[in-house]
Design an enzyme around this catalytic site. Sequence first.
Site, PDB file in Angstrom:
ATOM      1  CE  LYS A  48      -4.259  -1.399   2.586  1.00 40.43           C
ATOM      2  NZ  LYS A  48      -5.053  -1.173   3.088  1.00 40.43           N
ATOM      3  CG  ASP A  72      -8.164   1.040   2.920  1.00 44.62           C
ATOM      4  OD1 ASP A  72      -9.376   0.185   2.776  1.00 44.62           O
ATOM      5  OD2 ASP A  72      -7.389   1.107   2.924  1.00 44.62           O
TER       6      ASP A  72
HETATM    7  P1  NAP Z   1      -0.517  -1.912  11.984  1.00 46.32           P
HETATM    8  O1  NAP Z   1      -0.295  -0.940  10.764  1.00 46.32           O
HETATM    9  O2  NAP Z   1       0.467  -2.796  12.014  1.00 46.32           O
HETATM   10  O3  NAP Z   1      -0.839  -1.487  13.215  1.00 46.32           O
HETATM   11  C1  NAP Z   1      -1.002  -1.704  14.331  1.00 46.32           C
HETATM   12  C2  NAP Z   1      -1.073  -1.296  15.661  1.00 46.32           C
HETATM   13  O4  NAP Z   1      -2.247  -1.681  16.589  1.00 46.32           O
HETATM   14  C3  NAP Z   1       0.250   0.000  15.719  1.00 46.32           C
HETATM   15  O5  NAP Z   1      -0.734   0.751  16.847  1.00 46.32           O
HETATM   16  C4  NAP Z   1      -0.057  -1.506  16.792  1.00 46.32           C
HETATM   17  O6  NAP Z   1       0.802  -0.218  17.897  1.00 46.32           O
HETATM   18  C5  NAP Z   1      -1.017  -1.401  17.407  1.00 46.32           C
HETATM   19  N1  NAP Z   1      -0.745  -2.809  18.021  1.00 46.32           N
HETATM   20  C6  NAP Z   1      -0.703  -3.853  17.199  1.00 46.32           C
HETATM   21  N2  NAP Z   1      -0.637  -5.193  18.579  1.00 46.32           N
HETATM   22  C7  NAP Z   1      -1.247  -4.593  19.776  1.00 46.32           C
HETATM   23  C8  NAP Z   1      -0.699  -4.742  21.089  1.00 46.32           C
HETATM   24  N3  NAP Z   1      -0.985  -6.526  21.136  1.00 46.32           N
HETATM   25  N4  NAP Z   1      -1.786  -4.341  21.860  1.00 46.32           N
HETATM   26  C9  NAP Z   1      -1.481  -3.338  21.972  1.00 46.32           C
HETATM   27  N5  NAP Z   1      -1.726  -2.913  20.384  1.00 46.32           N
HETATM   28  C10 NAP Z   1      -1.623  -3.414  19.825  1.00 46.32           C
HETATM   29  O7  NAP Z   1      -2.048  -3.201  11.125  1.00 46.32           O
HETATM   30  P2  NAP Z   1      -3.512  -2.299  10.469  1.00 46.32           P
HETATM   31  O8  NAP Z   1      -3.005  -2.638   9.001  1.00 46.32           O
HETATM   32  O9  NAP Z   1      -3.270  -0.595  10.880  1.00 46.32           O
HETATM   33  O10 NAP Z   1      -4.630  -2.875  11.044  1.00 46.32           O
HETATM   34  C11 NAP Z   1      -5.000  -3.034  11.896  1.00 46.32           C
HETATM   35  C12 NAP Z   1      -6.080  -3.475  12.453  1.00 46.32           C
HETATM   36  O11 NAP Z   1      -7.209  -2.690  11.367  1.00 46.32           O
HETATM   37  C13 NAP Z   1      -6.087  -4.964  11.909  1.00 46.32           C
HETATM   38  O12 NAP Z   1      -7.058  -6.102  13.109  1.00 46.32           O
HETATM   39  C14 NAP Z   1      -6.356  -5.352  10.473  1.00 46.32           C
HETATM   40  O13 NAP Z   1      -7.326  -6.568   9.943  1.00 46.32           O
HETATM   41  C15 NAP Z   1      -7.881  -4.139  10.884  1.00 46.32           C
HETATM   42  N6  NAP Z   1      -8.159  -3.657   8.823  1.00 46.32           N
HETATM   43  C16 NAP Z   1      -9.092  -3.209   9.232  1.00 46.32           C
HETATM   44  C17 NAP Z   1      -9.952  -3.290   7.784  1.00 46.32           C
HETATM   45  C18 NAP Z   1     -11.382  -2.914   7.464  1.00 46.32           C
HETATM   46  O14 NAP Z   1     -11.698  -3.017   6.129  1.00 46.32           O
HETATM   47  N7  NAP Z   1     -12.114  -3.448   8.192  1.00 46.32           N
HETATM   48  C19 NAP Z   1      -8.654  -2.473   6.747  1.00 46.32           C
HETATM   49  C20 NAP Z   1      -7.388  -2.818   7.381  1.00 46.32           C
HETATM   50  C21 NAP Z   1      -7.388  -3.042   8.632  1.00 46.32           C
HETATM   51  P3  NAP Z   1       2.724  -0.552  17.884  1.00 46.32           P
HETATM   52  O15 NAP Z   1       2.754   1.189  17.351  1.00 46.32           O
HETATM   53  O16 NAP Z   1       3.305  -0.171  19.718  1.00 46.32           O
HETATM   54  O17 NAP Z   1       2.976  -1.563  17.013  1.00 46.32           O
END
Ligand code: NAP
Length: 291
Positions: free
Chosen positions: A71, A107
């Site tokens: 992305k 998104d």
């Molecule tokens: P990402 O870029 O890897 O970011 C993950 C975020 O969550 C970071 O801020 C991370 O904190 C935090 N995090 C991860 N594990 C954690 C834990 N155990 N405790 C506290 N904070 C934690 O991931 P992303 O792409 O943003 O995706 C995040 C979520 O959104 C996923 O569940 C994904 O499936 C969902 N999502 C949904 C859609 C939809 O269309 N509904 C679209 C995209 C994503 P740190 O900065 O401290 O690592």
Amino acid sequence: MKITGTTQAIGIIGYPVEHSLSPLMHNAAFAHCGLDFNYTPFAVEPQQLGQAMAGLKALNLRGFNVTIPHKEQVLSYLDLVSDEARQIGAVNTVVRQEHGLVGYNTDGIGFVESMRQLAQIDPAGLRVVMLGAGGAARAVAVALAKAGIAELKILNRTVDKAQALARDVQRITGTPTCGEIWQEENLRQALSGADVIINTSPVGMYPHHQTPSVVPAAYLQPHQLVCDLIYNPLETTLLQEARLAGCQVLPGWGMLLYQGAVAFKLWTGVEAPVEIMQKVLLDELHERFRK
Ligand code: NAP
């Protein structure tokens, strides 16, 4: 669906890509609308992105979706990028237009649309607390700020990322935004003054869906809208507890559905058949989660 010499090709590039729900959703929508389009997944390894982009361009695809891990990197291969996608720093939808390949980000607007259409709530003027500061949080934060929210608080495990995202959102949109470390007392305080709470972290996602809710139920108030970007499970423990606390809830499949609906319109010029896409999406998610 009949594929002929005139069928327009749409695709998705990602790695891995086999779990994507977009092929099902879009092919059902094309068929329903009688459009001569076809949507195909392409697994593209990170080091092959440049070659894949040259290939997609040469093959004259009408457009494609871009998912993890491409992305951000895809921006450098595009001829034009929309303001919003540039501000978010990520593209999830590409359209072949007069000027070449043009990148968009659907998104964030997909989340805002899901709020408007499924929860029947307009974000303008609302105070929002967001948990997590990753890629999805960035798209949602920028789109909400552009939709006129009153203020945004971002709580994240790594405080630097929360503060960096907060600075960017405030600089781009002027919306008062702050970033704090995600810990109990900050969470309690932030939630006491919130209208909308959004979990953008993967905490609570399958197969760890039995873990306790990211927000203690005692901090929730019945007037609040509680959202989770997670769609597997369809209703996380956060949303279950929020519902019990009398809050309105918004599950993550709504964002997935509406980011697809906005992309569909960009590729075809036709309004997306949202009910058809929603049915296909929910049937598949029910099926997958039952396994
Ligand atoms: P990402 O870029 O890897 O970011 C993950 C975020 O969550 C970071 O801020 C991370 O904190 C935090 N995090 C991860 N594990 C954690 C834990 N155990 N405790 C506290 N904070 C934690 O991931 P992303 O792409 O943003 O995706 C995040 C979520 O959104 C996923 O569940 C994904 O499936 C969902 N999502 C949904 C859609 C939809 O269309 N509904 C679209 C995209 C994503 P740190 O900065 O401290 O690592």
